[in-house]
Design a protein around this motif. Sequence first.
Motif, PDB file in Angstrom:
ATOM      1  N   ILE A  81      21.164 -19.774 112.058  1.00 37.36           N
ATOM      2  CA  ILE A  81      20.545 -21.097 112.006  1.00 37.36           C
ATOM      3  C   ILE A  81      21.289 -22.045 112.937  1.00 37.36           C
ATOM      4  N   GLY A  82      20.571 -23.018 113.444  1.00 37.51           N
ATOM      5  CA  GLY A  82      21.167 -24.077 114.256  1.00 37.51           C
ATOM      6  C   GLY A  82      20.500 -25.407 113.951  1.00 37.51           C
ATOM      7  N   VAL A  83      21.305 -26.475 113.794  1.00 32.26           N
ATOM      8  CA  VAL A  83      20.781 -27.801 113.472  1.00 32.26           C
ATOM      9  C   VAL A  83      21.263 -28.779 114.546  1.00 32.26           C
ATOM     10  N   LYS A  84      20.310 -29.452 115.219  1.00 29.64           N
ATOM     11  CA  LYS A  84      20.640 -30.430 116.249  1.00 29.64           C
ATOM     12  C   LYS A  84      20.346 -31.844 115.761  1.00 29.64           C
ATOM     13  N   GLU A  85      21.085 -32.785 116.317  1.00 33.57           N
ATOM     14  CA  GLU A  85      20.892 -34.180 115.967  1.00 33.57           C
ATOM     15  C   GLU A  85      19.654 -34.734 116.682  1.00 33.57           C
ATOM     16  N   ASN A  86      18.839 -35.503 115.982  1.00 29.99           N
ATOM     17  CA  ASN A  86      17.642 -36.201 116.472  1.00 29.99           C
ATOM     18  C   ASN A  86      16.473 -35.249 116.711  1.00 29.99           C
ATOM     19  N   ASN A  87      16.519 -34.394 117.775  1.00 34.40           N
ATOM     20  CA  ASN A  87      15.389 -33.532 118.081  1.00 34.40           C
ATOM     21  C   ASN A  87      15.887 -32.316 118.853  1.00 34.40           C
ATOM     22  N   LYS A  88      14.944 -31.493 119.360  1.00 35.14           N
ATOM     23  CA  LYS A  88      15.334 -30.251 120.027  1.00 35.14           C
ATOM     24  C   LYS A  88      16.075 -30.505 121.338  1.00 35.14           C
ATOM     25  N   ASN A  89      15.918 -31.700 121.909  1.00 36.40           N
ATOM     26  CA  ASN A  89      16.634 -32.051 123.132  1.00 36.40           C
ATOM     27  C   ASN A  89      17.982 -32.702 122.846  1.00 36.40           C
ATOM     28  N   GLY A  90      18.353 -32.783 121.553  1.00 39.31           N
ATOM     29  CA  GLY A  90      19.645 -33.383 121.202  1.00 39.31           C
ATOM     30  C   GLY A  90      20.800 -32.583 121.796  1.00 39.31           C
ATOM     31  N   LYS A  91      21.823 -33.286 122.270  1.00 38.31           N
ATOM     32  CA  LYS A  91      22.950 -32.623 122.938  1.00 38.31           C
ATOM     33  C   LYS A  91      24.049 -32.242 121.956  1.00 38.31           C
ATOM     34  N   LYS A  92      23.908 -32.640 120.689  1.00 35.36           N
ATOM     35  CA  LYS A  92      24.959 -32.377 119.705  1.00 35.36           C
ATOM     36  C   LYS A  92      24.435 -31.461 118.609  1.00 35.36           C
ATOM     37  N   TYR A  93      25.162 -30.345 118.388  1.00 34.35           N
ATOM     38  CA  TYR A  93      24.859 -29.448 117.291  1.00 34.35           C
ATOM     39  C   TYR A  93      25.578 -29.936 116.036  1.00 34.35           C
ATOM     40  N   LEU A  94      24.852 -30.255 114.983  1.00 32.82           N
ATOM     41  CA  LEU A  94      25.468 -30.615 113.706  1.00 32.82           C
ATOM     42  C   LEU A  94      25.909 -29.387 112.934  1.00 32.82           C
ATOM     43  N   LEU A  95      25.246 -28.234 113.178  1.00 28.31           N
ATOM     44  CA  LEU A  95      25.582 -27.011 112.441  1.00 28.31           C
ATOM     45  C   LEU A  95      25.093 -25.809 113.224  1.00 28.31           C
ATOM     46  N   GLN A  96      25.968 -24.789 113.343  1.00 33.21           N
ATOM     47  CA  GLN A  96      25.616 -23.472 113.857  1.00 33.21           C
ATOM     48  C   GLN A  96      26.265 -22.436 112.948  1.00 33.21           C
ATOM     49  N   HIS A  97      25.443 -21.541 112.397  1.00 33.31           N
ATOM     50  CA  HIS A  97      25.995 -20.606 111.427  1.00 33.31           C
ATOM     51  C   HIS A  97      25.218 -19.300 111.484  1.00 33.31           C
ATOM     52  N   SER A  98      25.926 -18.193 111.277  1.00 34.23           N
ATOM     53  CA  SER A  98      25.313 -16.868 111.206  1.00 34.23           C
ATOM     54  C   SER A  98      25.569 -16.291 109.822  1.00 34.23           C
ATOM     55  N   PHE A  99      24.506 -16.013 109.089  1.00 35.19           N
ATOM     56  CA  PHE A  99      24.633 -15.357 107.791  1.00 35.19           C
ATOM     57  C   PHE A  99      24.740 -13.843 108.010  1.00 35.19           C
ATOM     58  N   THR A 100      25.638 -13.220 107.294  1.00 36.25           N
ATOM     59  CA  THR A 100      25.821 -11.772 107.420  1.00 36.25           C
ATOM     60  C   THR A 100      25.362 -11.002 106.201  1.00 36.25           C
ATOM     61  N   LYS A 101      25.164 -11.677 105.073  1.00 36.87           N
ATOM     62  CA  LYS A 101      24.722 -10.978 103.864  1.00 36.87           C
ATOM     63  C   LYS A 101      23.922 -11.938 102.995  1.00 36.87           C
ATOM     64  N   SER A 102      23.194 -11.353 102.033  1.00 36.46           N
ATOM     65  CA  SER A 102      22.361 -12.146 101.121  1.00 36.46           C
ATOM     66  C   SER A 102      23.223 -12.936 100.142  1.00 36.46           C
ATOM     67  N   GLY A 103      22.771 -14.133  99.802  1.00 40.53           N
ATOM     68  CA  GLY A 103      23.474 -14.963  98.831  1.00 40.53           C
ATOM     69  C   GLY A 103      24.358 -16.021  99.455  1.00 40.53           C
ATOM     70  N   GLU A 104      24.621 -15.952 100.754  1.00 40.38           N
ATOM     71  CA  GLU A 104      25.460 -16.972 101.401  1.00 40.38           C
ATOM     72  C   GLU A 104      24.701 -18.297 101.512  1.00 40.38           C
ATOM     73  N   THR A 105      25.433 -19.401 101.362  1.00 42.82           N
ATOM     74  CA  THR A 105      24.838 -20.736 101.493  1.00 42.82           C
ATOM     75  C   THR A 105      25.714 -21.601 102.387  1.00 42.82           C
TER      76      THR A 105
END
Length: 310
Positions: free
Chosen positions: A231-255
């Motif tokens: 998953i990846g979350v950007k500020e404002n919109n898809k053209n936002g230059k700042k990532y608020l969150l980047q994460h890779s889940f490897t197994k079920s149950g992670e939050t």
Amino acid sequence: MSDLGALLQKAREQRRLSLDDIQELTKIRKRYLEAIEEGNYSVLPGSFYVRAFVKNYAEAVGLDADEVLRLYNKEIPSNVPEQVVEPIQRPRRSQTQANDRWGKWGFRTLMWSFLLLIIVVVYIYAIKQPNKDNVNTTDQTKMTDQTKAPDYNPDKDTVKNNDNSSTNESTGGKDEVPVTPPPTDETPVEEPVVPATTLTLDRSSGSTDYYKVAPAGTHKLVFKATGAAWIGVKENNKNGKKYLLQHSFTKSGETTELDINGPVYINIGRADLVDVTVDGVLLEDGNGTGKPHRMQLDMAEGETTETPAQ
């Protein structure tokens, strides 16, 4: 090995993923993934799928697919048209029929309940009401005699009852009338009501769904995985230059959680393996195909709140 293939291979190795893992995430055959890393596009089942495979591979290893395609546009065959997938709105005939059926039953139930309520009210006030003609006239006469007003003597400042007993008002006798205290002006304080969070699908444009989040203010965004996904979350919109969150889940149950107080752009590599909630409210994205999903969350205009609704 091509420059594009080297970039994808490096990103994959940094995330400690094998080609088998990428095959599981993207549903692309391993031999096609090897051909992409080696730059041998002739192995692929047709030039039509080159951009689609590269795009899915880039998203699976956490890269911005649009940026990768733009940088390596000359390396990818130029005669490959980019596939645009428009969301198809399928009519929900069964759900509409079920809603109509429940609506008819609800209307009938409401009418019968209203009729039953009228019968109960008539029974209570017409049948159960005591008959005024049956009241004992003798008891009424006694009540009238007993409640006769006492004689008042202004010279002695006394109240004389009919039974020849008098009581001085200044001495506080047995017949003294009790004083009722005045009512107070205290008003109960009502607790402020915190409005509940609502998510509304405003529109869809291309591969992006736009949602309205109400009320405006600070909200808690929670991602829960049921499998391996990115998953990846950007500020404002898809053209936002700042990532608020980047994460890779490897197994079920992670939050993973994120507090937001403004518009954000969400990109999910496998939407069917990630549940998204805002203040505990599940975002119904309707995506169960195993493909990437992009969402834009915009704050609705109106009254704001600083406390996320539970």
